[in-house]
Write an enzyme that holds these catalytic residues in place. Structure first.
Site, PDB file in Angstrom:
ATOM      1  N   ALA A  12       0.812  -1.231   0.000  1.00 28.47           N
ATOM      2  CA  ALA A  12       0.000   0.000   0.000  1.00 28.47           C
ATOM      3  C   ALA A  12       0.841   1.276   0.000  1.00 28.47           C
ATOM      4  CB  ALA A  12      -0.952  -0.026   1.191  1.00 28.47           C
ATOM      5  N   GLY A  14       3.432   1.502  -2.035  1.00 30.41           N
ATOM      6  CA  GLY A  14       4.169   1.439  -3.305  1.00 30.41           C
ATOM      7  C   GLY A  14       3.569   2.352  -4.361  1.00 30.41           C
ATOM      8  N   ILE A  16       1.986   1.699  -7.363  1.00 30.91           N
ATOM      9  CA  ILE A  16       0.635   1.443  -7.894  1.00 30.91           C
ATOM     10  C   ILE A  16      -0.410   1.890  -6.878  1.00 30.91           C
ATOM     11  CG2 ILE A  16      -0.999  -0.370  -8.575  1.00 30.91           C
ATOM     12  CD1 ILE A  16       1.390  -1.922  -9.727  1.00 30.91           C
ATOM     13  N   ARG A  92       9.928  -5.593 -11.717  1.00 35.79           N
ATOM     14  CA  ARG A  92      11.150  -5.900 -12.474  1.00 35.79           C
ATOM     15  C   ARG A  92      11.823  -4.607 -12.920  1.00 35.79           C
ATOM     16  NH1 ARG A  92       9.603  -7.564 -18.708  1.00 35.79           N
ATOM     17  NH2 ARG A  92       7.724  -6.295 -18.860  1.00 35.79           N
ATOM     18  N   ARG A  98       9.193 -10.892 -16.380  1.00 40.77           N
ATOM     19  CA  ARG A  98       8.422 -10.908 -15.131  1.00 40.77           C
ATOM     20  C   ARG A  98       8.638 -12.199 -14.354  1.00 40.77           C
ATOM     21  NH1 ARG A  98       4.974  -9.031 -19.047  1.00 40.77           N
ATOM     22  NH2 ARG A  98       4.454  -6.813 -18.955  1.00 40.77           N
ATOM     23  N   ASN A 105       9.248 -13.177  -5.291  1.00 43.43           N
ATOM     24  CA  ASN A 105       7.887 -12.805  -4.882  1.00 43.43           C
ATOM     25  C   ASN A 105       6.989 -13.964  -4.471  1.00 43.43           C
ATOM     26  OD1 ASN A 105       8.417 -10.105  -5.323  1.00 43.43           O
ATOM     27  ND2 ASN A 105       7.612 -10.092  -7.398  1.00 43.43           N
ATOM     28  N   ASN A 131       3.758  -9.235  -9.793  1.00 41.78           N
ATOM     29  CA  ASN A 131       4.258 -10.163 -10.819  1.00 41.78           C
ATOM     30  C   ASN A 131       5.138 -11.281 -10.283  1.00 41.78           C
ATOM     31  OD1 ASN A 131       3.179  -9.304 -13.307  1.00 41.78           O
ATOM     32  ND2 ASN A 131       4.439  -7.465 -13.223  1.00 41.78           N
ATOM     33  N   ASP A 159      -3.301  -5.503 -20.044  1.00 40.49           N
ATOM     34  CA  ASP A 159      -2.997  -5.980 -21.395  1.00 40.49           C
ATOM     35  C   ASP A 159      -4.211  -5.767 -22.310  1.00 40.49           C
ATOM     36  OD1 ASP A 159      -0.426  -7.361 -20.474  1.00 40.49           O
ATOM     37  OD2 ASP A 159      -1.946  -8.255 -19.201  1.00 40.49           O
ATOM     38  N   ARG A 162      -4.514  -2.131 -23.056  1.00 39.58           N
ATOM     39  CA  ARG A 162      -3.453  -1.732 -23.984  1.00 39.58           C
ATOM     40  C   ARG A 162      -3.802  -2.148 -25.410  1.00 39.58           C
ATOM     41  NH1 ARG A 162       1.431  -3.905 -20.013  1.00 39.58           N
ATOM     42  NH2 ARG A 162       1.833  -1.899 -18.980  1.00 39.58           N
ATOM     43  N   HIS A 187       0.238 -13.050 -18.251  1.00 36.11           N
ATOM     44  CA  HIS A 187       0.667 -11.637 -18.267  1.00 36.11           C
ATOM     45  C   HIS A 187       2.183 -11.631 -18.431  1.00 36.11           C
ATOM     46  CE1 HIS A 187       1.014  -7.414 -17.442  1.00 36.11           C
ATOM     47  NE2 HIS A 187       1.769  -7.634 -16.381  1.00 36.11           N
TER      48      HIS A 187
HETATM   49  P1  NAD Z   1       6.648  -0.803  -5.657  1.00 40.46           P
HETATM   50  O1  NAD Z   1       7.994  -1.369  -5.389  1.00 40.46           O
HETATM   51  O2  NAD Z   1       6.505   0.680  -5.883  1.00 40.46           O
HETATM   52  O3  NAD Z   1       5.655  -1.170  -4.471  1.00 40.46           O
HETATM   53  C1  NAD Z   1       5.572  -2.456  -3.966  1.00 40.46           C
HETATM   54  C2  NAD Z   1       5.275  -2.334  -2.496  1.00 40.46           C
HETATM   55  O4  NAD Z   1       5.032  -3.635  -1.999  1.00 40.46           O
HETATM   56  C3  NAD Z   1       6.435  -1.746  -1.694  1.00 40.46           C
HETATM   57  O5  NAD Z   1       5.981  -0.628  -0.943  1.00 40.46           O
HETATM   58  C4  NAD Z   1       6.859  -2.895  -0.789  1.00 40.46           C
HETATM   59  O6  NAD Z   1       7.310  -2.462   0.496  1.00 40.46           O
HETATM   60  C5  NAD Z   1       5.558  -3.684  -0.694  1.00 40.46           C
HETATM   61  N1  NAD Z   1       5.722  -5.086  -0.306  1.00 40.46           N
HETATM   62  C6  NAD Z   1       6.734  -5.933  -0.594  1.00 40.46           C
HETATM   63  N2  NAD Z   1       6.535  -7.123  -0.015  1.00 40.46           N
HETATM   64  C7  NAD Z   1       5.364  -7.033   0.652  1.00 40.46           C
HETATM   65  C8  NAD Z   1       4.627  -7.938   1.454  1.00 40.46           C
HETATM   66  N3  NAD Z   1       5.068  -9.163   1.714  1.00 40.46           N
HETATM   67  N4  NAD Z   1       3.460  -7.513   1.986  1.00 40.46           N
HETATM   68  C9  NAD Z   1       3.013  -6.254   1.756  1.00 40.46           C
HETATM   69  N5  NAD Z   1       3.676  -5.348   1.009  1.00 40.46           N
HETATM   70  C10 NAD Z   1       4.835  -5.741   0.457  1.00 40.46           C
HETATM   71  O7  NAD Z   1       6.038  -1.628  -6.885  1.00 40.46           O
HETATM   72  P2  NAD Z   1       4.779  -1.276  -7.794  1.00 40.46           P
HETATM   73  O8  NAD Z   1       5.244  -0.466  -8.956  1.00 40.46           O
HETATM   74  O9  NAD Z   1       3.666  -0.769  -6.956  1.00 40.46           O
HETATM   75  O10 NAD Z   1       4.457  -2.720  -8.375  1.00 40.46           O
HETATM   76  C11 NAD Z   1       4.001  -3.764  -7.532  1.00 40.46           C
HETATM   77  C12 NAD Z   1       3.916  -5.064  -8.291  1.00 40.46           C
HETATM   78  O11 NAD Z   1       2.943  -4.987  -9.325  1.00 40.46           O
HETATM   79  C13 NAD Z   1       5.220  -5.463  -9.010  1.00 40.46           C
HETATM   80  O12 NAD Z   1       5.424  -6.862  -8.864  1.00 40.46           O
HETATM   81  C14 NAD Z   1       4.941  -5.114 -10.456  1.00 40.46           C
HETATM   82  O13 NAD Z   1       5.742  -5.865 -11.355  1.00 40.46           O
HETATM   83  C15 NAD Z   1       3.487  -5.509 -10.543  1.00 40.46           C
HETATM   84  N6  NAD Z   1       2.726  -4.977 -11.669  1.00 40.46           N
HETATM   85  C16 NAD Z   1       1.812  -5.806 -12.246  1.00 40.46           C
HETATM   86  C17 NAD Z   1       1.037  -5.365 -13.301  1.00 40.46           C
HETATM   87  C18 NAD Z   1       0.042  -6.279 -13.968  1.00 40.46           C
HETATM   88  O14 NAD Z   1      -0.498  -5.900 -15.017  1.00 40.46           O
HETATM   89  N7  NAD Z   1      -0.257  -7.444 -13.440  1.00 40.46           N
HETATM   90  C19 NAD Z   1       1.186  -4.046 -13.757  1.00 40.46           C
HETATM   91  C20 NAD Z   1       2.122  -3.218 -13.136  1.00 40.46           C
HETATM   92  C21 NAD Z   1       2.892  -3.697 -12.094  1.00 40.46           C
HETATM   93  C1  LMR Z   2       3.292  -4.101 -16.825  1.00 39.86           C
HETATM   94  O1  LMR Z   2       2.851  -4.867 -17.677  1.00 39.86           O
HETATM   95  O2  LMR Z   2       3.389  -2.864 -17.021  1.00 39.86           O
HETATM   96  C2  LMR Z   2       3.728  -4.644 -15.497  1.00 39.86           C
HETATM   97  O3  LMR Z   2       3.565  -6.030 -15.451  1.00 39.86           O
HETATM   98  C3  LMR Z   2       5.094  -4.230 -15.119  1.00 39.86           C
HETATM   99  C4  LMR Z   2       6.145  -4.951 -15.941  1.00 39.86           C
HETATM  100  O4  LMR Z   2       7.073  -5.493 -15.337  1.00 39.86           O
HETATM  101  O5  LMR Z   2       6.053  -4.936 -17.153  1.00 39.86           O
END
Ligand code: NAD
Ligand code: LMR
Length: 324
Positions: A12, A14, A16, A92, A98, A105, A131, A159, A162, A187
């Site tokens: 929370a 981070g 996103i 990443r 990913r 993770n 991811n 996706d 997009r 994904h």
């Molecule tokens: P970020 O590093 O800004 O934030 C992640 C947060 O998670 C950090 O604040 C961290 O302290 C926290 N965290 C880590 N381990 C934890 C745990 N065990 N419990 C609770 N919190 C924990 O990253 P972000 O940019 O917010 O991205 C988060 C994830 O989402 C990444 O794995 C990223 O690749 C993924 N992502 C997925 C998609 C998708 O389409 N599926 C899209 C974008 C990003």
């Molecule tokens: C995305 O698709 O933007 C996320 O999964 C982040 C990534 O690692 O590409």
């Protein structure tokens, strides 16, 4: 006034979540008449940063927010939760795929699956964003044996969105003109954005774009969009990921306008092996999603769908020890 629902968000503090939590709090996910209690999870070293996010949430004076819980204990974060958005995981960097994040993770999602199993509402709906999202969702669901695996889903909506945007730009139309978009599989760079059933302004997409653009431009652009954002921004997508998470949960809870793509437990539909989290075309109604059946799959599509299925099987094999 409706009773409040409890929404757990992990990661929370981070990137996103910095968009996601505020949009949920303002009613974008469940509507302007649905009060919410936010249950925010972080790791202990990030609790001070999370406290800052809570201060900002309070400073917004959102009418729908009834309470905010900030914790580093998954058992507290998931207590009676009606919805969970599992975002917390390492993102990443440039040059990584990913699935390279699997080792870093995966353990997070076995712990959180157990905590959801032990604490959450029996009707909880879970979206995994962190991811590699599909296999993390599988890990979480396998660690929650008292819940239905269908309550766990993986985010493919980014996706899907997009793909709609790329096609709308190519055809000079608006995204709202694009219907029946489908993204199959994982994904990842093997995902298959499929235009076979897609229409733009009522016309078959294949009559509007060339085959060469479809195979050699559209598909790789959608597959590689996450990497392109990382290259351009120096960090992975955040606001668009939050927006897609909201679209996914809103449609699941309130109903979709036509076909959307969701990573869900495969049930053998379209010849995909059961036991992986595969993205299918679904329609949502009455709080449930259902796979759209009976779509024709040609040889090109079959090959693409099998390649992304194969990758998901390999990811599953790599985390077998975490599947409970
Ligand atoms: P970020 O590093 O800004 O934030 C992640 C947060 O998670 C950090 O604040 C961290 O302290 C926290 N965290 C880590 N381990 C934890 C745990 N065990 N419990 C609770 N919190 C924990 O990253 P972000 O940019 O917010 O991205 C988060 C994830 O989402 C990444 O794995 C990223 O690749 C993924 N992502 C997925 C998609 C998708 O389409 N599926 C899209 C974008 C990003
Ligand atoms: C995305 O698709 O933007 C996320 O999964 C982040 C990534 O690692 O590409």
């Amino acid at each position: 006034m409706k009773d409040p629902v409890r929404i757990a968000i992990t990661g929370a503090a981070g990137q996103i979540s910095y968009s996601l939590a505020f949009r949920i709090a303002s009613g974008d996910m469940l509507g302007p008449d649905q009060p919410v209690i936010l249950q925010l999870l972080e790791i202990t070293p990030a609790m001070e940063a999370l406290n800052g996010v809570v201060m900002e949430l309070n400073d917004c004076a959102f009418p729908l927010v009834q309470d905010i819980v900030a914790t580093d204990d998954p058992n507290v974060a998931f207590k009676d939760a009606d919805f969970a958005l599992l975002v917390g995981a390492r993102p990443r960097g440039p040059g990584m795929e990913r699935k390279d994040l699997l080792e870093a993770n995966a353990a997070i999602f076995s712990v959180q699956g157990k905590a959801i199993n032990d604490n959450a509402s029996r009707d909880i709906r879970v979206l995994v964003v962190g991811n590699p999202a599909n296999t993390n969702a599988l890990i979480a669901s396998c660690n929650a044996p008292d819940l239905d695996s269908g309550q766990f889903t993986a985010m493919m909506r980014l996706d899907h969105n997009r793909a709609k945007s790329q096609l709308a730009q190519k055809t000079g139309k608006h995204v709202t003109d694009v219907e029946n978009m489908i993204v199959w599989g994982n994904h990842s760079a093997t995902q298959y954005p499929d235009l076979s059933h897609c229409t733009v302004d009522g016309k078959a997409a294949f009559d509007l774009v060339e085959r060469d653009w479809y195979e050699n431009d559209f598909i790789p652009t959608v597959q590689q969009r996450g990497a392109a954002i990382i290259k351009a921004r120096g960090a992975s997508s955040a606001a668009s990921a939050a927006s897609a998470a909201i679209d996914h949960m809103r449609d699941w809870a309130l109903g979709s306008d036509g076909i959307v793509s969701m990573g869900i437990p495969s049930d053998g539909s379209y010849g995909v092996e059961p036991g992986i989290m595969y993205s299918y075309p679904v329609k949502c109604q009455g709080g449930k999603y259902e796979i759209v059946q009976g779509l024709e799959v040609d040889e090109f599509s079959r090959g693409r769908m099998q390649a992304t299925e194969q990758e998901l099987r390999e990811e599953r094999a790599a985390v077998e020890h975490l599947l409970g």
